[in-house]
Enzyme design. Sequence first.
Site, PDB file in Angstrom:
ATOM      1  N   THR B 249     104.970  85.435  59.940  1.00 25.56           N
ATOM      2  CA  THR B 249     103.735  85.400  60.724  1.00 25.56           C
ATOM      3  C   THR B 249     102.551  85.707  59.817  1.00 25.56           C
ATOM      4  OG1 THR B 249     104.864  86.024  62.729  1.00 25.56           O
ATOM      5  CG2 THR B 249     102.504  86.483  62.654  1.00 25.56           C
ATOM      6  N   CYS B 333     100.139  99.642  37.161  1.00 25.60           N
ATOM      7  CA  CYS B 333     101.578  99.436  37.371  1.00 25.60           C
ATOM      8  C   CYS B 333     102.370 100.032  36.218  1.00 25.60           C
ATOM      9  CB  CYS B 333     101.935  97.966  37.472  1.00 25.60           C
ATOM     10  SG  CYS B 333     100.607  96.919  37.984  1.00 25.60           S
TER      11      CYS B 333
END
Lengths: 122, 391
Positions: B249, B333
């Site tokens: 969705t 990261c």
Amino acid sequence: MYNKKVLDHFQKPKNMGKLKNPDVVAEVGNMQCGDIMRLYIKVKDDKIKDISFETMGCVAAISTSSMITELAKGKTLAQASKITFQDVVGELGELPPVKMHCADLAVKALRKAIKKYQGNKD
Amino acid sequence: MAQKQIYLDHAATTPVAPAVFRKMQPYFNQKYGNPSSIHGLGQTAAQAIEKARQQIAVFLNCLSEEIHFTAGATESDNWIIWGLVEKLRFQESINPHIITSAIEHKAILEPCQVLLKKGLIRLTILPVNSNGLVSLEDLKKAIKKDTRLVSIMYANSEIGTIQPISQIGQLIKKLNPKRKHPIIFHSDAVQAANYLDCSVDKLGLDSLSLSGHKVYGPKGVGLLYVKKGVKLSPLIRGGGQEKGVRSGTENVPGIIGLAEAVSRINQNNKELKKLRDKLITGVLRDINQVELNGSFKDRLPNNANFSFKGAEGESIVLSLSAKGVFTSTGSACASHSLSPSHVMLALGLSHEQAHASVRFTLGQQTTSQDIDYLLKILPGIIARLRKISGR
């Protein structure tokens, strides 16, 4: 990432800098993370009378260096040799898992310095 | 008085612009329909998504149907690689050759390494020079008969260096008509989008990744532009959303926010560059034994990255943080691992230099006073850490 005690030792490290006329200087390093730790010690009556460090490294490396000098100061060489990385981490409260090796590096530096001193003496 | 906060980590993420946030809000709890629902509320959402697609198509100068929404640029980068390799294996039963660079984001390098280990591709990783730039000559030499994908990032997240994307695009455009199978040219444009022309046609790109949260939009949404005619297998399968190529969705508020953020991009870089140059000049003037990492010329207008001899990156970042200035070592990261940044090592820096690097990335709210404050506190921080390190 770090607790208050670790940050305190980073911001106001104990026993930091060179020692005048040390009995021994020992240096250890970790290739991967790039940390380099140097300990200076003065021994009197088989006890660590004075100790200081110089460390190029991360916050954890500097904090554990500071902590190991605190733990070792005033102890006999035999007692100081028994300090483990768990002792260092325990005193600091906690360290992130990827930084545990910093405490190990501090212990290695201390043991190397003591061995070197004992070797010099013989 | 509360301590001032100066955010100089815009390459890690940016704040959602107030206007973007306002546009997103109704799609959380008023126009909350599922775009796949055929009723009115669903169709309102579906139409909003199509409008968002058109807005972004203007920015990329492409067809709106060439834009596919994803959960972020990491997914987009993974998708172009896995999707193309799987398609080629399915259609032609081949293991293609891929070319990329040593300073790509891990979202490109990791999927390539995994496919290489599985024996599903052959891989050439182009080096960069000490300025952090890929050479066109190296690329030319690396192209083989079965090269099917070239993936070169537009601008680097750590050092901000800008790769010659349009030149690479031209080269590939020139080669393709003579080849049995065309080379697909992909670029991760996440860091570039705020500052550089992203007209895919002009750049000669077949594919491009963008992320919402680097352009003053929300996190958790991005896109992959794929030129019409380029076929990819889906990475995420399910209900067949996005014309069957990306199930799940749709993140409606995110997509609305992404489109609004992209359409508000104002590539007037002059002021930002002035501030950045003030920072670079000031640091090089006030601190000794410091190096600027990466090209000065071919560089994003908001990026400065230095290595300070005798002081370690994390220690610098947390010292600055204690004084309210937020920066980063290499990429955010990279803080999950101990190893020095692969980007710094690719520049030819030693481990020690790589560990001593700090990135400053400026943004819309950065002021000249912010830089003054940074230049005031940084020399003392470096001096203190050098005293601790004895170097």
